[in-house]
Structure formats: C-alpha cells, structure tokens
Design a protein around this motif. Structure first.
Motif, mmCIF file in Angstrom:
data_model
loop_
_atom_site.group_PDB
_atom_site.id
_atom_site.type_symbol
_atom_site.label_atom_id
_atom_site.label_comp_id
_atom_site.label_asym_id
_atom_site.label_seq_id
_atom_site.Cartn_x
_atom_site.Cartn_y
_atom_site.Cartn_z
ATOM 1 N N GLY A 55 52.300 42.276 41.492
ATOM 2 C CA GLY A 55 51.280 42.329 40.462
ATOM 3 C C GLY A 55 50.123 43.205 40.877
ATOM 4 O O GLY A 55 50.156 43.876 41.909
ATOM 5 N N LYS A 56 49.082 43.187 40.046
ATOM 6 C CA LYS A 56 47.880 43.971 40.290
ATOM 7 C C LYS A 56 46.675 43.054 40.189
ATOM 8 O O LYS A 56 46.706 42.062 39.467
ATOM 9 C CB LYS A 56 47.754 45.088 39.261
ATOM 10 N N ALA A 57 45.606 43.410 40.904
ATOM 11 C CA ALA A 57 44.381 42.617 40.872
ATOM 12 C C ALA A 57 43.184 43.543 41.003
ATOM 13 O O ALA A 57 43.278 44.640 41.556
ATOM 14 C CB ALA A 57 44.373 41.592 41.994
ATOM 15 N N ALA A 58 42.049 43.061 40.505
ATOM 16 C CA ALA A 58 40.825 43.854 40.548
ATOM 17 C C ALA A 58 40.138 43.773 41.903
ATOM 18 O O ALA A 58 39.514 44.728 42.345
ATOM 19 C CB ALA A 58 39.873 43.400 39.452
ATOM 20 N N THR A 59 40.239 42.625 42.589
ATOM 21 C CA THR A 59 39.568 42.455 43.878
ATOM 22 C C THR A 59 40.578 42.090 44.957
ATOM 23 O O THR A 59 41.669 41.578 44.664
ATOM 24 C CB THR A 59 38.495 41.351 43.808
ATOM 25 N N LEU A 60 40.186 42.332 46.185
ATOM 26 C CA LEU A 60 41.045 41.997 47.318
ATOM 27 C C LEU A 60 41.263 40.494 47.409
ATOM 28 O O LEU A 60 42.370 40.038 47.699
ATOM 29 C CB LEU A 60 40.418 42.526 48.618
ATOM 30 N N ARG A 61 40.229 39.731 47.145
ATOM 31 C CA ARG A 61 40.348 38.269 47.211
ATOM 32 C C ARG A 61 41.374 37.755 46.196
ATOM 33 O O ARG A 61 42.204 36.894 46.514
ATOM 34 C CB ARG A 61 38.990 37.639 46.958
ATOM 35 N N GLU A 62 41.332 38.269 44.969
ATOM 36 C CA GLU A 62 42.299 37.867 43.946
ATOM 37 C C GLU A 62 43.724 38.238 44.352
ATOM 38 O O GLU A 62 44.659 37.468 44.145
ATOM 39 C CB GLU A 62 41.974 38.534 42.615
ATOM 40 N N ALA A 63 43.887 39.411 44.935
ATOM 41 C CA ALA A 63 45.223 39.865 45.354
ATOM 42 C C ALA A 63 45.764 38.992 46.483
ATOM 43 O O ALA A 63 46.933 38.607 46.464
ATOM 44 C CB ALA A 63 45.163 41.324 45.787
ATOM 45 N N LYS A 64 44.913 38.659 47.444
ATOM 46 C CA LYS A 64 45.356 37.801 48.547
ATOM 47 C C LYS A 64 45.734 36.408 48.048
ATOM 48 O O LYS A 64 46.738 35.836 48.478
ATOM 49 C CB LYS A 64 44.262 37.698 49.612
ATOM 50 N N LEU A 65 44.940 35.862 47.140
ATOM 51 C CA LEU A 65 45.262 34.550 46.569
ATOM 52 C C LEU A 65 46.573 34.585 45.796
ATOM 53 O O LEU A 65 47.364 33.638 45.849
ATOM 54 C CB LEU A 65 44.130 34.069 45.663
ATOM 55 N N ALA A 66 46.830 35.680 45.094
ATOM 56 C CA ALA A 66 48.084 35.819 44.353
ATOM 57 C C ALA A 66 49.276 35.827 45.301
ATOM 58 O O ALA A 66 50.308 35.197 45.023
ATOM 59 C CB ALA A 66 48.058 37.089 43.513
ATOM 60 N N VAL A 67 49.148 36.518 46.432
ATOM 61 C CA VAL A 67 50.221 36.541 47.424
ATOM 62 C C VAL A 67 50.439 35.147 47.993
ATOM 63 O O VAL A 67 51.575 34.669 48.100
ATOM 64 C CB VAL A 67 49.916 37.552 48.554
ATOM 65 N N GLU A 68 49.357 34.463 48.355
ATOM 66 C CA GLU A 68 49.478 33.119 48.924
ATOM 67 C C GLU A 68 50.127 32.158 47.930
ATOM 68 O O GLU A 68 50.983 31.357 48.312
ATOM 69 C CB GLU A 68 48.113 32.619 49.371
ATOM 70 N N HIS A 69 49.752 32.241 46.662
ATOM 71 C CA HIS A 69 50.349 31.371 45.649
ATOM 72 C C HIS A 69 51.820 31.715 45.425
ATOM 73 O O HIS A 69 52.638 30.815 45.245
ATOM 74 C CB HIS A 69 49.579 31.462 44.330
ATOM 75 N N ALA A 70 52.158 32.989 45.433
ATOM 76 C CA ALA A 70 53.550 33.394 45.246
ATOM 77 C C ALA A 70 54.415 32.924 46.405
ATOM 78 O O ALA A 70 55.549 32.471 46.194
ATOM 79 C CB ALA A 70 53.645 34.917 45.097
ATOM 80 N N VAL A 71 53.896 32.995 47.615
ATOM 81 C CA VAL A 71 54.647 32.527 48.785
ATOM 82 C C VAL A 71 54.823 31.018 48.714
ATOM 83 O O VAL A 71 55.915 30.498 48.939
ATOM 84 C CB VAL A 71 53.934 32.946 50.098
ATOM 85 N N LEU A 72 53.769 30.304 48.388
ATOM 86 C CA LEU A 72 53.846 28.848 48.281
ATOM 87 C C LEU A 72 54.791 28.439 47.157
ATOM 88 O O LEU A 72 55.613 27.540 47.318
ATOM 89 C CB LEU A 72 52.456 28.262 48.036
#
Length: 84
Positions: A55-72
C-alpha cells in the motif's frame, strides 16, 4: 522439585533503517519494508510491503503501522485460497 527448563526465546521484530527505506525484521527473516516513493507520486510519500500485501501512506509512521498490522494479521489469519 521439577527441573526448570529454558523457555524458547523468539526474537522480537524490530525496524532497521536503510538508505531510502526501512526494513521490519524478526531475527534474520525480513517481514516487511517501507520505501520512499518517487517524486510526483501525489500525496502518498511512502510505499509499504508486507508479504502479499502492499500500500501507500502519507507519513512514515502510518506506513510502519500498516506493515506491523499486516504482519500481525498475516500470522493470525488463515489464508482462504492458499495451499498449505
């Protein structure tokens, strides 16, 4: 008195910073990554990928959270159409 056994230790996932990217690692296994998008990609500055999800995100924090949620989510949810 029973003998104490050592519990198996599982490495905790961590973020590692790289050149124009961040990697999400658990031990020696790469779980996901966040990269900087090329210029002119609109409001989305970061691209993320974790397993088959991206996916895509506007901020680094949002992108990192998206990765963590996808992994979980990927470790807890069984695939519907995947071969075992």
């Amino acid at each position: 008195m029973p003998k104490k056994t050592r519990a198996s230790r599982k490495a905790k996932p961590f973020w590692e910073r790289g050149y124009r990217s961040h990697g999400y690692w658990q031990g020696r296994e790469n779980l996901g990554r966040v990269t900087v998008a090329p210029p002119g990609d609109g409001a989305h500055r970061y691209h993320w990928q974790a397993g088959k999800r991206a996916g895509k995100a506007a901020t680094l924090r949002e992108a990192k959270l998206a990765v963590e949620h996808a992994v979980l989510f990927g470790t807890r949810q069984l695939g519907l159409f995947e071969d075992e």
